[in-house]
Write a protein that holds these residues in place. Sequence first.
Motif, short mmCIF file in Angstrom:
data_model
loop_
_atom_site.label_atom_id
_atom_site.label_comp_id
_atom_site.label_asym_id
_atom_site.label_seq_id
_atom_site.Cartn_x
_atom_site.Cartn_y
_atom_site.Cartn_z
N PRO A 126 -1.34 0.77 0.55
CA PRO A 126 -1.97 -0.13 -0.44
C PRO A 126 -1.46 0.14 -1.86
O PRO A 126 -1.24 -0.81 -2.63
N GLY A 127 -1.29 1.42 -2.21
CA GLY A 127 -0.82 1.76 -3.56
C GLY A 127 0.59 1.27 -3.82
O GLY A 127 0.87 0.70 -4.90
N ALA A 129 2.05 -1.16 -2.31
CA ALA A 129 2.02 -2.63 -2.31
C ALA A 129 1.62 -3.15 -3.69
O ALA A 129 2.22 -4.11 -4.21
N ILE A 130 0.62 -2.50 -4.30
CA ILE A 130 0.16 -2.95 -5.63
C ILE A 130 1.23 -2.67 -6.68
O ILE A 130 1.53 -3.54 -7.52
N SER A 131 1.80 -1.47 -6.66
CA SER A 131 2.83 -1.14 -7.66
C SER A 131 4.05 -2.03 -7.49
O SER A 131 4.65 -2.48 -8.48
N ALA A 133 4.06 -5.09 -6.26
CA ALA A 133 3.67 -6.42 -6.71
C ALA A 133 3.69 -6.52 -8.24
O ALA A 133 4.16 -7.52 -8.80
N CYS A 134 3.20 -5.47 -8.91
CA CYS A 134 3.19 -5.46 -10.38
C CYS A 134 4.62 -5.46 -10.93
O CYS A 134 4.94 -6.19 -11.88
#
Length: 272
Positions: A126-127, A129-131, A133-134
């Motif tokens: 999840p981490g 994926a978020i980084s 995406a950002c």
Amino acid sequence: MGITPKAQVYITVLVKEYIHQVNPGLKLIKLIHMSNYRTHILFSLLMIFPFFPDVYYLSLAVVGASVVDLDTSFRYRNLVIMALVGGILALVLQFFKITLFPGILLISIALFFFVAQHRGFVHSIPGTAISAACLALFVFSFQHIMSILTPDPRVSFLLTSLVLGIIVLNRGLLIIYSLLVTVGIFLTPLTNFNFIYVATALFVGSLSHLILDLFSGNGVKLFDPLSKHRFGKMMGLFILLLWLVVVSLHLYPGENYLFLNYFLHYLNPGLN
């Protein structure tokens, strides 16, 4: 009572001897870290190359593999650079009456990694994926601005890759990265910009980092914060097997579909 000159000489000798003994250890630690860093870089290229052999997307995979370790204390220099670049970019964009989003996003990413715990949320699926995406949003917005300022897409690709390299990569690899990306972008066929490809390259690069960490002694909390369980080598081997299957289907789709169909009929002869 003060320290005698003889005692001062004795203390000085002890301090020098201590420094002499400690320095090789510190150098060894740095060499080991650099070796691991290069391994992460090479493995990210190996994982992404079957899907995106273009230099631009390969450079994004390298960035993705490197950004995961920005939550460590010895990489805070990169976070400071990222925040400064974000601030300068925001000021320049404001001066030209352009959206401040890319600059503000960079500052936010730097703060996110600064407060993150090493091998915590950032070292999870999840981490990452978020980084990823950002960073993909930053690339998309920065590319859009560059496409307005320069008609040559190669220039915008190069500037995007160099900016990401400066704020993310280790200084020891930045020069060779910049040279290879510059030569590669201008000497290879022009690629097309695709946001999904950008996000995928960044995520696969980050995922390659996690896979190698799975083979370390401490393991990785792959699904943090949903689960605090640490996974190890078996999970790493399982993900590598999945990657091999996906690569095989991607490179040889027709043959693999025929093989899969034959395999299903072998399991169930009555299957029509």
